[in-house]
Motif scaffolding. Structure first.
Motif, PDB file in Angstrom:
ATOM      1  N   ASN A  33       2.809   3.066  -1.944  1.00 58.65           N
ATOM      2  CA  ASN A  33       3.161   3.265  -3.351  1.00 58.65           C
ATOM      3  C   ASN A  33       4.602   3.748  -3.465  1.00 58.65           C
ATOM      4  O   ASN A  33       4.959   4.789  -2.923  1.00 58.65           O
ATOM      5  CB  ASN A  33       2.194   4.292  -3.941  1.00 58.65           C
ATOM      6  CG  ASN A  33       2.567   4.737  -5.343  1.00 58.65           C
ATOM      7  OD1 ASN A  33       3.628   4.416  -5.860  1.00 58.65           O
ATOM      8  ND2 ASN A  33       1.680   5.479  -5.970  1.00 58.65           N
ATOM      9  N   TYR A  68      -2.399  -0.962  -5.586  1.00 55.52           N
ATOM     10  CA  TYR A  68      -1.591  -1.101  -4.371  1.00 55.52           C
ATOM     11  C   TYR A  68      -2.380  -1.666  -3.192  1.00 55.52           C
ATOM     12  O   TYR A  68      -1.910  -1.616  -2.058  1.00 55.52           O
ATOM     13  CB  TYR A  68      -0.987   0.255  -3.989  1.00 55.52           C
ATOM     14  CG  TYR A  68      -0.064   0.792  -5.056  1.00 55.52           C
ATOM     15  CD1 TYR A  68       1.203   0.242  -5.242  1.00 55.52           C
ATOM     16  CD2 TYR A  68      -0.467   1.808  -5.900  1.00 55.52           C
ATOM     17  CE1 TYR A  68       2.040   0.705  -6.231  1.00 55.52           C
ATOM     18  CE2 TYR A  68       0.370   2.287  -6.904  1.00 55.52           C
ATOM     19  CZ  TYR A  68       1.619   1.722  -7.054  1.00 55.52           C
ATOM     20  OH  TYR A  68       2.455   2.188  -8.050  1.00 55.52           O
ATOM     21  N   THR A 116       2.031   1.860 -12.955  1.00 53.93           N
ATOM     22  CA  THR A 116       0.777   1.096 -12.899  1.00 53.93           C
ATOM     23  C   THR A 116      -0.249   1.506 -13.960  1.00 53.93           C
ATOM     24  O   THR A 116      -1.418   1.127 -13.871  1.00 53.93           O
ATOM     25  CB  THR A 116       0.118   1.275 -11.514  1.00 53.93           C
ATOM     26  OG1 THR A 116      -0.029   2.677 -11.251  1.00 53.93           O
ATOM     27  CG2 THR A 116       0.947   0.635 -10.422  1.00 53.93           C
ATOM     28  N   ARG A 152       0.397  -4.643  -7.693  1.00 50.76           N
ATOM     29  CA  ARG A 152       1.746  -4.182  -8.030  1.00 50.76           C
ATOM     30  C   ARG A 152       2.669  -4.291  -6.818  1.00 50.76           C
ATOM     31  O   ARG A 152       2.398  -3.720  -5.763  1.00 50.76           O
ATOM     32  CB  ARG A 152       1.707  -2.730  -8.510  1.00 50.76           C
ATOM     33  CG  ARG A 152       3.073  -2.102  -8.769  1.00 50.76           C
ATOM     34  CD  ARG A 152       3.850  -2.839  -9.886  1.00 50.76           C
ATOM     35  NE  ARG A 152       3.344  -2.491 -11.188  1.00 50.76           N
ATOM     36  CZ  ARG A 152       2.849  -3.368 -12.050  1.00 50.76           C
ATOM     37  NH1 ARG A 152       2.788  -4.661 -11.724  1.00 50.76           N
ATOM     38  NH2 ARG A 152       2.421  -2.991 -13.237  1.00 50.76           N
ATOM     39  N   GLY A 182       6.749   8.609  -3.582  1.00 52.57           N
ATOM     40  CA  GLY A 182       6.473   7.384  -2.838  1.00 52.57           C
ATOM     41  C   GLY A 182       7.723   6.578  -2.555  1.00 52.57           C
ATOM     42  O   GLY A 182       7.888   6.036  -1.450  1.00 52.57           O
ATOM     43  N   SER A 209       0.818  -1.217   0.000  1.00 49.63           N
ATOM     44  CA  SER A 209       0.000   0.000   0.000  1.00 49.63           C
ATOM     45  C   SER A 209       0.848   1.261   0.000  1.00 49.63           C
ATOM     46  O   SER A 209       0.354   2.340  -0.328  1.00 49.63           O
ATOM     47  CB  SER A 209      -0.946   0.006   1.206  1.00 49.63           C
ATOM     48  OG  SER A 209      -0.246   0.288   2.409  1.00 49.63           O
TER      49      SER A 209
END
Length: 532
Positions: A23, A102, A91, A135, A30, A21
């Motif tokens: 990212n 995510y 993504t 991802r 991120g 989660s």
């Protein structure tokens, strides 16, 4: 008694989903924010509350940090380095599902309700209920989660062996994180008197072909290097084509000879490197006009097992000379047919030769200024900067044209293999036996085919072949470098044992639930305990 945070499949799954989660696409905010979050998460382990100085962040450039967490047993010197990366690729391919990329639990649930979103193979896997989509689930935050579970258990049970969790950014682009971590691993070894017994990565098990469902462990990793070229022709008006030579014309001859060229194939331990292909080819003309494009560039991907940078440059130069010989003969015939003199023969020179010529003609101060102009352009990455430096020098040295200038562009991943090491031989057999207890079969591959950060440890090059990379990489020492000396200091066998998954870097990236949360924790713990 202190309770383990991640000791059950469910708790480990929750940890993975939390890591996913966050990212962390390469070269985004991120990615920069991930390391501090990871540091705080590892700090939840009781040991690191009591040994805060053994949990550290290290600068990896561009605001990014690598993380190391050292569990040091009071009486142990033998040490296992646990290597992972936390950056992921983009993504966009998820389309309308991108906001869920995510969030594995939510994404998998939505896909269950809309299986038509997936191609047949992924849909079949989804319907088994044995895969978690998202991802970074496979590549490679599961590997990081497994290492966090391992080091937590080691600290609580006081395993008589040292572990260094090493998690880095930027593996997907330039491996800046691992290149920065190398120097820190050398420092930690000296500071704490460590003996590196094994470098253990947990990249996922990659399929060997599109229909392959076998699981693998890897006793080495393939190398990758990127020969590149700048093609400098002669500009002209499109209405007078024979007064010039397009760079595209020159480039076509070299690309034809580089793509799929078996000369670059290496074989070792029954395995072969994939054939070379071009990764980019373009002219440098910014806008449309009737002036012909007279400067172009190309990047070529070459995989390695044993060859050094010098050996690749020698082969590249040989192929380029052969290509230009064919071009020059073809062009001569065209000129004779059109009754013109032409613009001359295309010559081949390496970047180091162009640099020496430019330094002599322009002076080192002017050459440095030209290089700095390219290096300071924030919109260009290291590959573009490399090519633009050569372009700037050739514009000032046009008397060398028409020419093909050969160079290297980052990144460079040396190959590493320790299949013959006794520790690895024992570990491979142990992993096969451990997998069998789950009615599973694991096969050994000698070179990990996904490219990974193990390339930067256990470096061996008794012929100093790397110096050819240094002298022919225009951005060397400015925006890109490799700590070859420190890499050679990190002696020790390498192994990759990771969870099974499919379709890394695709919308259908997915992780096998039992492999990740049930089998792999047992296998990795068994492996570590066999080393003491």
């Amino acid at each position: 008694m202190t309770q383990l945070l991640w000791n059950t499949p469910q708790k480990l799954r929750e940890l993975l989903c939390e890591l996913v989660s966050w990212n962390s696409i390469t070269l985004t905010d991120g990615e920069r924010e991930f390391a501090p979050k990871l540091l705080e998460k590892i700090r939840e382990i009781e040991y690191f509350k009591n040994h805060p100085s053994q949990l550290q962040m290290h600068d990896a450039g561009l605001g990014r940090q690598a993380v190391t967490a050292l569990y040091k047993h009071p009486e142990a010197t033998e040490t296992v380095v646990l290597i992972s990366h936390f950056d992921t690729v983009q993504t966009e391919e998820y389309g309308t599902l991108e906001p869920l990329a995510y969030f594995p639990e939510e994404l998998t649930k939505v896909l269950m309700e809309n299986p038509s979103e997936l191609p047949e193979g992924a849909r079949a896997d989804l319907e088994t209920g044995k895969y978690l989509f998202g991802r970074g689930t496979m590549d490679m935050k599961m590997g990081l989660a497994l290492h966090m579970q391992l080091i937590e258990k080691a600290t609580l049970e006081e395993w008589p062996i040292n572990l260094i969790l090493t998690s880095v950014p930027d593996e997907e682009v330039n491996s800046a994180g691992m290149r920065a971590a190398v120097t820190q691993l050398v420092r930690l070894r000296e500071e704490f008197g460590l003996n590196y017994k094994l470098f253990l990565n947990s990249e996922p098990s990659f399929s060997q072909n599109p229909t392959d469902i076998d699981e693998y462990i890897y006793s080495g990793t393939i190398g990758k290097i990127m020969p590149a070229a700048l093609f400098y022709g002669k500009e002209t008006h499109v209405g007078e084509p024979m007064k010039g030579m397009t760079a595209n014309y020159i480039a076509s001859f070299l690309t034809q000879r580089m793509e799929f060229n078996p000369l670059f194939t290496e074989k070792d331990l029954g395995e072969s490197t994939p054939l070379p292909v071009s990764l980019q080819q373009k002219d440098l003309k910014i806008s449309y006009s009737t002036q012909t494009p007279y400067r172009a560039v190309a990047l070529y991907n070459v995989f390695l097992f044993k060859r050094t940078a010098k050996e690749i440059m020698d082969l590249f130069e040989q192929v380029a000379n052969e290509a230009m010989e064919v071009l020059n003969e073809t062009y001569k015939n065209i000129c004779e047919r059109e009754h013109v003199k032409g613009v001359g023969q295309v010559k081949v020179l390496k970047y180091e030769e162009l640099l020496a010529y430019a330094n002599k003609k322009l002076g080192e101060e002017e050459v440095l200024r030209l290089k700095q102009e390219a290096l300071l352009d924030e919109e260009w990455d290291d590959r573009e900067k490399s090519l633009r430096i050569v372009d700037s020098l050739m514009i000032q040295c046009q008397e060398l044209a028409p020419a093909t200038v050969l160079l290297f562009a980052p990144p460079y991943y040396p190959a590493v293999n320790t299949s013959h090491d006794p520790i690895i031989k024992n570990a491979v057999e142990l992993m096969k036996k451990s997998a069998k207890s789950f009615d599973n079969t694991v096969k050994q591959v000698h070179y990990f085919n996904g490219i990974c950060d193990l390339s930067y440890v256990n470096y061996e090059d008794d012929r100093n072949g790397w110096t050819s990379f240094e002298s022919n990489t225009p951005v060397w020492g400015d925006t890109y470098s490799i700590p070859f000396t420190d890499m050679a200091e990190l002696k020790g066998p390498v192994l990759n044992v990771g969870p099974f998954g499919k379709d890394a870097h695709q919308k259908t990236e997915r992780l096998h639930i039992d492999s990740a949360f049930v089998e792999m924790p047992v296998m990795l713990e068994t492996l570590i305990k066999s080393l003491y």
